[in-house]
Design a protein around this motif. Structure first.
Motif, short mmCIF file in Angstrom:
data_model
loop_
_atom_site.label_atom_id
_atom_site.label_comp_id
_atom_site.label_asym_id
_atom_site.label_seq_id
_atom_site.Cartn_x
_atom_site.Cartn_y
_atom_site.Cartn_z
N PRO A 204 0.83 -1.30 -0.01
CA PRO A 204 0.09 -0.11 0.03
C PRO A 204 0.80 1.24 -0.11
O PRO A 204 1.97 1.04 0.45
N LEU A 205 0.35 2.68 -0.69
CA LEU A 205 1.22 3.62 -0.74
C LEU A 205 1.35 4.05 0.49
O LEU A 205 2.72 4.51 0.91
N GLU A 206 0.68 3.76 1.50
CA GLU A 206 0.89 4.65 2.87
C GLU A 206 2.21 3.96 3.57
O GLU A 206 2.77 4.31 4.73
N ASN A 207 2.82 2.75 3.03
CA ASN A 207 3.83 2.02 3.70
C ASN A 207 5.23 2.32 2.74
O ASN A 207 5.94 1.79 2.82
N ALA A 208 4.89 3.46 1.94
CA ALA A 208 6.13 3.75 1.12
C ALA A 208 7.02 5.12 1.34
O ALA A 208 6.39 5.94 1.80
N TYR A 209 7.95 4.98 1.51
CA TYR A 209 8.95 6.02 1.86
C TYR A 209 10.00 6.63 0.79
O TYR A 209 10.44 5.63 -0.02
N ALA A 210 10.36 7.87 0.56
CA ALA A 210 11.20 8.26 -0.36
C ALA A 210 12.29 9.23 0.39
O ALA A 210 11.82 10.20 1.08
N ILE A 211 13.50 9.07 -0.03
CA ILE A 211 14.56 10.07 0.50
C ILE A 211 15.30 10.62 -0.55
O ILE A 211 15.93 9.84 -1.27
N GLY A 212 15.31 12.01 -0.59
CA GLY A 212 16.19 12.69 -1.69
C GLY A 212 16.59 14.03 -1.16
O GLY A 212 16.51 14.27 0.03
N ASP A 213 17.32 14.55 -2.21
CA ASP A 213 18.31 15.94 -1.65
C ASP A 213 18.11 17.11 -2.94
O ASP A 213 18.61 17.93 -2.37
N SER A 214 17.44 16.86 -3.78
CA SER A 214 17.36 17.92 -4.97
C SER A 214 15.99 17.86 -5.84
O SER A 214 15.33 16.87 -5.55
N THR A 215 16.02 18.83 -6.54
CA THR A 215 14.60 19.08 -7.16
C THR A 215 14.39 18.05 -8.19
O THR A 215 13.06 17.74 -8.29
N ASN A 216 15.38 17.15 -8.53
CA ASN A 216 15.20 16.26 -9.52
C ASN A 216 14.55 14.73 -8.78
O ASN A 216 14.24 13.97 -9.59
N ASP A 217 14.40 15.04 -7.36
CA ASP A 217 13.79 13.88 -6.62
C ASP A 217 12.11 14.15 -6.61
O ASP A 217 11.67 13.29 -5.66
N LEU A 218 11.89 15.42 -6.81
CA LEU A 218 10.66 15.79 -6.69
C LEU A 218 9.51 14.92 -6.99
O LEU A 218 8.46 14.51 -6.16
N PRO A 219 9.39 14.21 -7.99
CA PRO A 219 8.43 13.51 -8.44
C PRO A 219 8.14 12.31 -7.86
O PRO A 219 6.96 12.05 -7.32
N MET A 220 9.40 11.60 -6.94
CA MET A 220 9.17 10.42 -6.21
C MET A 220 8.59 11.14 -4.74
O MET A 220 7.91 10.46 -4.12
N LEU A 221 9.20 12.25 -4.22
CA LEU A 221 9.00 12.79 -3.10
C LEU A 221 7.44 13.18 -3.02
O LEU A 221 6.99 13.01 -1.81
N LYS A 222 7.09 13.70 -4.09
CA LYS A 222 5.56 14.00 -3.97
C LYS A 222 4.46 12.77 -4.27
O LYS A 222 3.36 13.05 -4.03
N ASP A 223 5.17 11.69 -4.77
CA ASP A 223 4.23 10.57 -5.12
C ASP A 223 4.14 9.65 -3.74
O ASP A 223 3.03 9.02 -3.75
N VAL A 224 4.77 9.87 -2.62
CA VAL A 224 4.56 9.14 -1.49
C VAL A 224 4.02 10.06 -0.22
O VAL A 224 4.29 11.21 -0.27
N PRO A 225 3.44 9.35 0.62
CA PRO A 225 3.01 10.24 1.81
C PRO A 225 4.15 10.40 2.79
O PRO A 225 3.89 11.30 3.85
N ASN A 226 5.18 9.79 2.71
CA ASN A 226 6.35 9.83 3.82
C ASN A 226 7.47 10.10 2.95
O ASN A 226 8.35 9.31 2.63
N SER A 227 7.62 11.34 2.74
CA SER A 227 8.58 11.97 1.85
C SER A 227 9.96 12.74 2.84
O SER A 227 9.44 13.11 3.81
N ILE A 228 11.15 12.34 2.62
CA ILE A 228 11.93 12.60 3.32
C ILE A 228 13.17 13.41 2.69
O ILE A 228 13.87 13.15 1.50
#
Length: 262
Positions: A204-228
Motif C-alpha cells: 500500500p502507498l501508505e507504507n512507501a517512503y522516499a528520501i532525496g536531496d534535490s529538485t530532480n527527486d520531487l516526482p518521487m517525493l511528491k508521490d509518497v505520503p512519507n517523503s524525506i
C-alpha cells in the motif's frame, strides 16, 4: 507491516564531492531496515549499468532506473521500456542538427556523438558523472545504437527552441540548469516507477517512503505520503513530510529511526 523505502543516490547515499563518501551509519541503517523485514530500493535517473559496486554493496532489494524506464527486483528484470531503434537514430540526427551536445543512455551502455567528442561539455560529463570502469567508446554510429533516455548540453551554438520542438514531442525535457537537460520518455518518471513496483509487490502507498536531496527527486517525493529531505537541501523542504540531518551527520540513519523503520 512491511515498508518500502526509495533512495536517491548522489547527495543522499553518497556525498556529492570528489571524495564520494558513504557514511558507515548509512550502511548500517540500510542493513538493519532489511533485517527488520522492510524493502529498500534505489530510485534514480541513472540507467542500471551506471550503478557501481559502491552503491550495490549497500544491499538493495531492487533498482528503479532511468527515471522509471527500468525496474529490477532481486536481480530479476520486471519492466523495461524499449524505444524503437530506427526512431532513436532519426531523433539523434535531428538533435545533431540543433547543435545540442548529447549523451544517450541505455540500460547496458552509453553512446556518444563523435561530432562532439572534443567539446568541454563531454569532457565534463565524463569527469563528473562516470567512474573509470565505464566504457566511453560506444557511438551513435554503432549498428546497435538505441537509447532509453538521454541528456544534452546546450550552449551559444545550440538552437534551443528547435531542440525543444523536436525532442519535446515525445520526451519530457527536464531543465537541470546551466544549459543541461535530462530527457525522459513521456509517461515515465521516478514516480511512475514507484507506482508500478507498489502494484507489482502489492504494497500500500501508505507504507512507501522516499528520501532525496534535490529538485530532480520531487516526482518521487511528491508521490509518497512519507517523503524525506536530506539536511542542507533547502529547495525541497516545502515539498516533504520530514527533514532529516545532512548526509555526513547520519541523515539516513536519523530518518529511518524517526519513522520506526530501524
Amino acid at each position: 507491516m512491511k515498508k518500502i523505502i526509495f533512495f536517491d543516490i548522489d547527495g543522499t547515499l553518497i556525498t556529492e564531492d570528489e571524495h564520494k563518501i558513504i557514511p558507515e551509519s548509512t550502511r548500517d541503517a540500510i542493513k538493519k531496515a532489511r533485517e527488520n523485514g522492510h524493502l529498500t530500493f534505489i530510485n534514480t535517473g541513472r540507467t542500471i549499468f551506471n550503478i557501481g559496486e559502491e552503491i550495490r554493496s549497500l544491499g538493495f532489494d531492487g533498482y528503479l532506473c532511468g527515471c522509471g524506464t527500468y525496474i529490477e527486483y532481486h536481480d530479476k528484470e520486471l519492466f523495461y521500456n524499449k524505444i524503437n531503434q530506427s526512431y532513436c537514430r532519426r531523433l539523434s540526427e535531428k538533435i545533431r542538427e540543433c547543435g545540442a551536445i548529447p549523451v544517450y543512455e541505455r540500460r547496458d551502455c552509453l553512446f556518444f556523438d563523435p561530432q562532439f567528442d572534443n567539446t568541454s561539455e563531454i569532457k565534463e560529463f565524463k569527469e563528473v558523472f562516470l567512474t573509470s570502469d565505464i566504457p566511453t567508446n560506444r557511438t551513435v554510429n554503432d549498428e546497435d545504437f538505441s537509447f532509453d533516455k538521454f541528456v544534452v548540453y546546450t550552449n551559444e551554438n545550440t538552437d534551443v527552441q528547435l531542440f525543444r520542438n523536436i525532442a519535446g514531442k515525445d520526451f519530457e525535457l527536464i531543465d537541470r540548469g546551466n544549459g543541461f537537460f535530462e530527457n525522459v520518455p513521456k509517461g515515465f518518471s521516478k514516480a511512475t516507477a514507484i507506482d508500478m513496483i507498489l502494484k507489482m509487490l502489492d504494497i500500500p502507498l501508505e507504507n512507501a517512503y522516499a528520501i532525496g536531496d534535490s529538485t530532480n527527486d520531487l516526482p518521487m517525493l511528491k508521490d509518497v505520503p512519507n517523503s524525506i529531505a536530506m539536511g542542507n537541501s533547502e529547495k525541497i523542504y516545502p515539498y516533504v513530510s520530514y527533514v532529516t540531518k545532512p548526509i555526513m551527520e547520519d541523515g539516513i540513519e536519523h530518518a529511518l529511526k524517526h519513522y520506526g523503520i530501524i
